[in-house]
Design a protein around this motif. Sequence first.
Motif: not given
Length: 304
Positions: A61-65, A72-78, A103-105
């Motif tokens: 959650d904190g990483l996404l926030e 940054i427009e996306a995340v690669d969630l290992t 929700r965070l885009g």
Amino acid sequence: MNHSHHRRSFLKTMATLPVLAATPDILVAAAAEPGKGHKLRISLNAYSFNAPLRDGSMGLDGLLEFCAGTPIEAVDLTGYYFPGYPAVPPDAYIYHIKRKAFRLGLDISGTGVRTDFTNPDTAKRKADVQLVKNWIVVAAKLGAPVIRIFAGAPAPAGKSWNDVAARMMEHVQECVAFGKEQGVIVGMQHHNDFIKTAEHVHAVSRMITSDWFGIIVDTGSYQSGDPYAQIAETAKYAVNWQLKENVFINGKAEPADVPRIISAIRASGYKGYVPVETLGPGDPRVKVPVFVEKVRKALFGEAG
């Protein structure tokens, strides 16, 4: 009123108009020059925050926030940052992360698991196949198009590279077939382990011709030979990337020439997300924005 008559008249009138009259110039140019208009965008590999994610001072959650407050427009969630890994997280948690990212885009550009398909223990290799399958299902639920896997350790003593590679890729093929069923691409990251060079990448890429398999090109893992030449050679296989701060020249880490790497990515025709990854000491909350800005300028220019 004869509505059918008016409709036919309207369609006849529209048919006489020039097709391109209502087409924006930029779209006409893009159609005329298919090599233009690459839609490269920046993602972040969660490993950049490995220390805080491992010690519990940050969660996903904190990483996404954090990412939502940057370009940054996306995340690669290992996978190993999900609670309970290697076990599959509950659907409620998977969908919580998916919804929060939305929700965070942020898009979820991929996920990944640690595998060792060169292990001489057959049971362990089969267990890794099942691990990949389990997390392919998670990837599908997250909406992640790619799952990242690894080849494994260097070939065991007394075994040839080619023999180990052939055995390894049989297991990978099983994963790829399952990925196709679930709509998830399987990407193998070369990691200066069993797969060290562009020659190795060429070899494994020829063993599986499925559209649902490709390479995660790791710009920091060509640690012998010319890294830029090898990145350019293997970019054609990329289904995703790991763009790192450093490359290795004659075994020595040097700051990456990011514009040169971006040029190689564009030349390959790749148009997806480019996950960045920072390593080594230092606070990722400071390091990541600095590197992201460097990549952003290489992608979009000063005014990007």
